[in-house]
Design a protein around this motif. Sequence first.
Motif, short mmCIF file in Angstrom:
data_model
loop_
_atom_site.label_atom_id
_atom_site.label_comp_id
_atom_site.label_asym_id
_atom_site.label_seq_id
_atom_site.Cartn_x
_atom_site.Cartn_y
_atom_site.Cartn_z
N VAL A 15 -33.03 -13.35 -114.88
CA VAL A 15 -33.84 -12.39 -115.63
C VAL A 15 -33.54 -10.93 -115.30
O VAL A 15 -33.53 -10.08 -116.20
CB VAL A 15 -35.35 -12.70 -115.44
N ALA A 16 -33.32 -10.60 -114.06
CA ALA A 16 -33.13 -9.20 -113.65
C ALA A 16 -31.86 -8.61 -114.26
O ALA A 16 -30.90 -9.33 -114.54
CB ALA A 16 -33.06 -9.10 -112.13
N THR A 22 -27.80 -13.40 -116.02
CA THR A 22 -29.05 -12.90 -116.61
C THR A 22 -29.08 -12.95 -118.13
O THR A 22 -28.07 -12.73 -118.78
CB THR A 22 -29.32 -11.46 -116.13
N ARG A 25 -32.98 -8.25 -120.92
CA ARG A 25 -34.21 -7.77 -121.58
C ARG A 25 -35.02 -8.87 -122.27
O ARG A 25 -36.24 -8.89 -122.17
CB ARG A 25 -33.89 -6.65 -122.56
N GLN A 28 -36.91 -10.53 -119.60
CA GLN A 28 -37.89 -9.61 -119.02
C GLN A 28 -39.10 -9.45 -119.94
O GLN A 28 -40.22 -9.25 -119.48
CB GLN A 28 -37.24 -8.27 -118.74
N ASP A 31 -42.20 -11.76 -119.25
CA ASP A 31 -42.78 -11.76 -117.91
C ASP A 31 -44.31 -11.78 -117.94
O ASP A 31 -44.95 -12.60 -117.28
CB ASP A 31 -42.27 -10.53 -117.14
N TYR A 82 -39.16 -13.87 -110.69
CA TYR A 82 -38.97 -12.50 -111.16
C TYR A 82 -40.31 -11.84 -111.52
O TYR A 82 -41.21 -12.49 -112.07
CB TYR A 82 -38.06 -12.50 -112.39
N GLY A 83 -40.42 -10.55 -111.23
CA GLY A 83 -41.47 -9.68 -111.73
C GLY A 83 -42.89 -10.10 -111.46
O GLY A 83 -43.25 -10.50 -110.35
#
Length: 185
Positions: A15-16, A22, A25, A28, A31, A82-83
Amino acid sequence: MEKALLIVDYSYDFVADDGKLTCGRPGQSIDRAIADKFNDYVAAARPVFIMMDLHHDNDPYHPETKLFPPHNIAGTPGRELYGRVKEVYDANKDNPLVIWIDKTRYSAFAGTNLHQLLAERCIQSIEITGVCTDICVFHTAVDGYNLGYDMTVDAAAVQSFNEEGHRYALSHFRNTLGMTVHSES
């Protein structure tokens, strides 16, 4: 009917921006949706399964070694969630409702004890989130279908490397697997 949430491969590497494999976007952008679902399931005392891709560096026997660059390598930060999803996990990781399972194939069912853990908890319905819609989420859904689970997916909580694959998978979920697909535009 008991229900569980599956969060598939929502890792730093997937994701990053600087993740090893990855989807960037698009990944992301989901998230908050996944983190909100994670919080909602825990608040409702429903299980959340973190299904995380696991690889070993330079593994000549794993079929993905020939298909993709090294990613989600054991012991690396790339395997971390992630996040916001990581934040929710960190706040709830000691909760017995939150279960982390390593997986080594696309499907969360292949080579894991996921089916057994769901059966022990009388779970007949699963909601699948994560990445990639047309790879690991897809294969998990197909295996879930074959095992007889009632399944849902929220289009706002899955994503992929490419929009065409994402749309195809959502259509397949709805039209071929009979899944409920929410939030489609």
